[in-house]
Design an enzyme around this catalytic site. Structure first.
Site, PDB file in Angstrom:
ATOM      1  N   HIS A 185       0.875  -1.178   0.000  1.00  0.00           N
ATOM      2  CA  HIS A 185       0.000   0.000   0.000  1.00  0.00           C
ATOM      3  C   HIS A 185       0.913   1.229   0.000  1.00  0.00           C
ATOM      4  O   HIS A 185       2.018   1.180   0.543  1.00  0.00           O
ATOM      5  CB  HIS A 185      -0.836  -0.044   1.281  1.00  0.00           C
ATOM      6  CG  HIS A 185      -1.911   0.992   1.385  1.00  0.00           C
ATOM      7  ND1 HIS A 185      -1.667   2.296   1.730  1.00  0.00           N
ATOM      8  CD2 HIS A 185      -3.249   0.908   1.205  1.00  0.00           C
ATOM      9  CE1 HIS A 185      -2.806   2.970   1.760  1.00  0.00           C
ATOM     10  NE2 HIS A 185      -3.790   2.150   1.451  1.00  0.00           N
ATOM     11  N   ASP A 220       3.015  -4.125   8.108  1.00  0.00           N
ATOM     12  CA  ASP A 220       1.777  -3.373   7.897  1.00  0.00           C
ATOM     13  C   ASP A 220       0.625  -4.347   8.128  1.00  0.00           C
ATOM     14  O   ASP A 220       0.321  -5.184   7.274  1.00  0.00           O
ATOM     15  CB  ASP A 220       1.771  -2.814   6.471  1.00  0.00           C
ATOM     16  CG  ASP A 220       0.449  -2.137   6.127  1.00  0.00           C
ATOM     17  OD1 ASP A 220      -0.473  -2.146   6.973  1.00  0.00           O
ATOM     18  OD2 ASP A 220       0.337  -1.613   5.003  1.00  0.00           O
ATOM     19  N   CYS A 263      -4.734   2.532  -3.633  1.00  0.00           N
ATOM     20  CA  CYS A 263      -3.463   3.029  -3.066  1.00  0.00           C
ATOM     21  C   CYS A 263      -2.346   2.006  -3.246  1.00  0.00           C
ATOM     22  O   CYS A 263      -1.519   1.800  -2.335  1.00  0.00           O
ATOM     23  CB  CYS A 263      -3.610   3.381  -1.586  1.00  0.00           C
ATOM     24  SG  CYS A 263      -4.750   4.711  -1.290  1.00  0.00           S
TER      25      CYS A 263
HETATM   26  N1  PMP Z   1      -1.951  -0.622   4.599  1.00  0.00           N
HETATM   27  C1  PMP Z   1      -2.911  -1.345   4.029  1.00  0.00           C
HETATM   28  C2  PMP Z   1      -2.595  -2.733   3.564  1.00  0.00           C
HETATM   29  C3  PMP Z   1      -4.191  -0.797   3.865  1.00  0.00           C
HETATM   30  O1  PMP Z   1      -5.141  -1.511   3.274  1.00  0.00           O
HETATM   31  C4  PMP Z   1      -4.434   0.510   4.313  1.00  0.00           C
HETATM   32  C5  PMP Z   1      -5.800   1.163   4.141  1.00  0.00           C
HETATM   33  N2  PMP Z   1      -6.376   0.980   2.887  1.00  0.00           N
HETATM   34  C6  PMP Z   1      -3.395   1.213   4.920  1.00  0.00           C
HETATM   35  C7  PMP Z   1      -2.167   0.614   5.055  1.00  0.00           C
HETATM   36  C8  PMP Z   1      -3.553   2.605   5.415  1.00  0.00           C
HETATM   37  O2  PMP Z   1      -4.523   2.677   6.425  1.00  0.00           O
HETATM   38  P1  PMP Z   1      -4.967   4.099   6.953  1.00  0.00           P
HETATM   39  O3  PMP Z   1      -5.541   4.841   5.779  1.00  0.00           O
HETATM   40  O4  PMP Z   1      -6.003   3.809   7.992  1.00  0.00           O
HETATM   41  O5  PMP Z   1      -3.769   4.768   7.500  1.00  0.00           O
END
Ligand code: PMP
Length: 421
Positions: free
Chosen positions: A134, A211, A375
Site C-alpha cells: 500500500h 503493515d 493506493c
Molecule cells: N496498509 C494497508 C494494507 C491498507 O489496506 C491501508 C488502508 N487501505 C493502509 C495501510 C492505510 O490505512 P490508513 O488509511 O487507515 O492509514
C-alpha cells in the site's frame, strides 16, 4: 452480540457472524434498497457498543489526560491507559507501553520510517519492501531513502500473487537494514508468512516492519509469535473509530528512537535551548491525544473478543471462498490474487466495464464496493491494469450479500451492453 458456543454453520451463513442489529448503519436504505456493504477493507462499520463508548466518554468523563489532578482528568487518564492495555493484550504485546497511539496505520509507518529510518540509514544501506505494498508502506520509505541515500529494493511476486519467498535470500544481505511488508495485501488478499520473513531478516541484522492494517481486524495476530520489530494498524478497519491507530514496537527499538513530534506530553524537562524526553510511549504522543478514539478502539476489541478472532477468521475464510466461487461464474471476469489462503477480499475486473462505472452501477442497487487503484499503483502496474473493483468482507456479511453482488454483475451486461466485447 451473538452468544458464544456452537453456532449453526448454515445459520451464520444466512445471518452473519456478527448480529447485523449491532450495526445501526446496516439498517439503512441506499437508493431505496437495503444497503449491502462490501467495502470493509476501506473501512468497517461501527457497532453500537463502539459508538456508545465514545459518546459515554464525552458525556461523563471528558477531560485532558495525564495532567489534571481532578476527578474527570483521572477518569479520562485511567480509561485512556486501560485502552492501551486492552490493545496490548489483544496483540500479545509484552507490555502496554509498547503500544503507541497514533492517528492510523499510515502515521504508524511514517513514524518508523522517519524516527527510526532517518537515524539508522545511510548511503549504501537497503530497505527491502514488496511489490504489493500500500502507498502507506511505500511512500514514507521513498521519502526517507531520498534523504539518507538508502536504496529501495522490492521482493517480487509469483504469477499467482504470492510472495516469491525463494527470492528472499538473494535480496537479503548485510546491507539490508529494514524489511517492511504487508501482512495481508489489500488488493490481492495475499497473506505473507510474517514469522518466517522476520526470522530470516533478523538473522542478517535487519529490522522488520509489518503493515497489519488488513490482518489485525480479520485473524488472531500475536506480535510475540510473529517476531517483528514494529507492527502498524488502524482502528477504523476493525470496527473502531477513525482517527486512532497503533504502532507496536519492541521496547529497545522504541527506546532507541528519537521522537518525531515535539510539544506537550512528550517531554521530561524543557529548557530554552534543549529538552529531554518522556519515556516510551509518551515521547511519541505529543499534544492532546484522541482519548475518545482510544476508548472506542478498546470497545471494538472487546466486541471482537466476544466473538473470537478464530471464529471470525474461519467465518470470513468460508465467505471469501464462496465469493470466489460465485464470482468466477460471471462470464469473462478476471479475479486477482492467490486461491488460498487469502484475506477477506476479492479484487476483480469485468471486461469492457471500467471499475468506476461498475461501482456506480452497483451503488444504484445498494451495493457498496471499492473501485480504483486501492493506493497500490505499482502493484496495479505489475498486474497491467489501471484499476480494479474490490469486494471486501466482514462478519456481518452473508452469502446473500455475495449473491446480491454476483446477481447484479449478471445484469451489468444488459446495462452497459458491451460486456465481454
Ligand atoms: N496498509 C494497508 C494494507 C491498507 O489496506 C491501508 C488502508 N487501505 C493502509 C495501510 C492505510 O490505512 P490508513 O488509511 O487507515 O492509514
Amino acid at each position: 452480540m451473538r452468544p458464544t458456543g456452537d453456532v449453526q454453520e448454515h445459520q451464520t451463513a444466512t445471518t452473519g457472524l456478527f448480529l447485523r442489529d449491532d450495526f445501526p448503519i446496516l439498517q439503512r436504505m441506499v437508493h431505496g434498497v437495503p444497503l449491502v456493504y462490501l467495502d470493509n477493507a476501506a473501512t468497517t462499520q461501527k457497532p453500537t457498543v463502539v459508538i456508545e463508548a465514545e459518546a459515554a466518554y464525552y458525556r461523563t468523563s471528558n477531560a485532558n489526560v495525564h495532567r489534571a489532578i481532578h476527578t474527570l482528568g483521572e477518569e479520562a487518564t485511567r480509561q485512556y491507559e486501560q485502552a492501551r492495555a486492552t490493545v496490548a493484550s489483544f496483540i500479545g504485546s509484552p507490555a502496554p507501553e509498547q503500544c503507541v497511539f497514533v492517528r492510523n496505520a499510515t502515521e504508524a509507518l511514517n513514524l518508523v520510517a522517519w524516527a527510526w529510518g532517518m537515524d539508522h540509514l545511510s548511503s549504501g544501506d537497503e530497505i527491502l519492501l514488496t511489490v504489493m505494498e500500500h502507498h502507506s508502506n511505500l511512500v514514507p520509505w521513498q521519502m526517507v531513502a531520498k534523504r539518507t541515500g538508502a536504496r529501495l529494493r522490492f521482493l517480487p511476486l509469483a504469477p499467482d500473487g504470492t510472495l516469491r519467498l525463494d527470492a528472499l535470500d538473494t535480496f537479503l544481505s548485510e546491507r539490508t537494514k529494514i524489511v517492511a511488508f504487508t501482512h495481508v495485501s489489500n488488493v490481492l488478499g495475499t497473506i505473507t508468512p510474517v514469522a518466517e520473513i522476520c526470522r530470516r531478516a533478523q538473522r542478517l541484522g535487519a529490522i522488520t516492519v509489518v503493515d497489519a492494517a488488513q490482518s489485525v481486524p480479520h485473524q488472531p495476530v500475536d506480535v510475540t509469535a510473529l517476531g517483528c520489530d514494529f507492527l502498524a494498524f488502524s482502528a477504523h478497519k476493525m470496527y473502531g473509530p477513525m482517527g486512532i491507530g497503533v504502532l507496536w514496537g519492541r521496547l529497545e527499538r522504541l527506546q532507541e528512537m528519537e521522537p518525531l513530534f515535539g510539544g506537550g506530553e512528550m517531554i521530561l524537562r524543557v529548557g530554552l535551548e534543549s529538552s529531554t524526553w518522556n519515556e516510551v510511549p509518551y515521547k511519541f504522543e505529543a499534544g492532546t491525544p484522541n482519548v475518545a478514539g482510544a476508548i472506542g478502539l478498546a470497545a471494538a476489541i472487546d466486541y471482537l473478543r466476544g466473538i473470537g478472532m478464530e471464529a471470525i477468521a474461519g467465518y470470513e475464510s468460508q465467505l471469501t471462498e464462496y465469493a470466489l466461487l460465485r464470482l468466477r461464474s460471471v462470464p469473462g471476469i478476471e479475479v486477482y490474487g492467490p486461491e488460498s489462503p487469502r484475506g477477506s477480499l476479492v479484487a476483480f475486473n469485468v471486461p469492457g466495464v471500467h471499475p468506476h462505472d461498475l461501482s456506480q452501477f452497483l451503488d444504484q442497487q445498494g451495493i457498496a464496493i471499492r473501485a480504483g487503484h486501492h493506493c497500490a499503483q505499482p502493484l496495479l502496474k505489475h498486474l497491467c491494469v489501471v484499476a480494479t473493483a474490490r469486494a471486501s468482507f466482514a462478519p456481518y456479511n452473508t452469502r446473500a450479500d455475495v449473491d446480491a453482488l454476483v446477481d447484479a454483475l449478471g445484469r451489468v451486461g444488459d446495462f452497459f451492453g458491451h460486456v465481454g466485447s
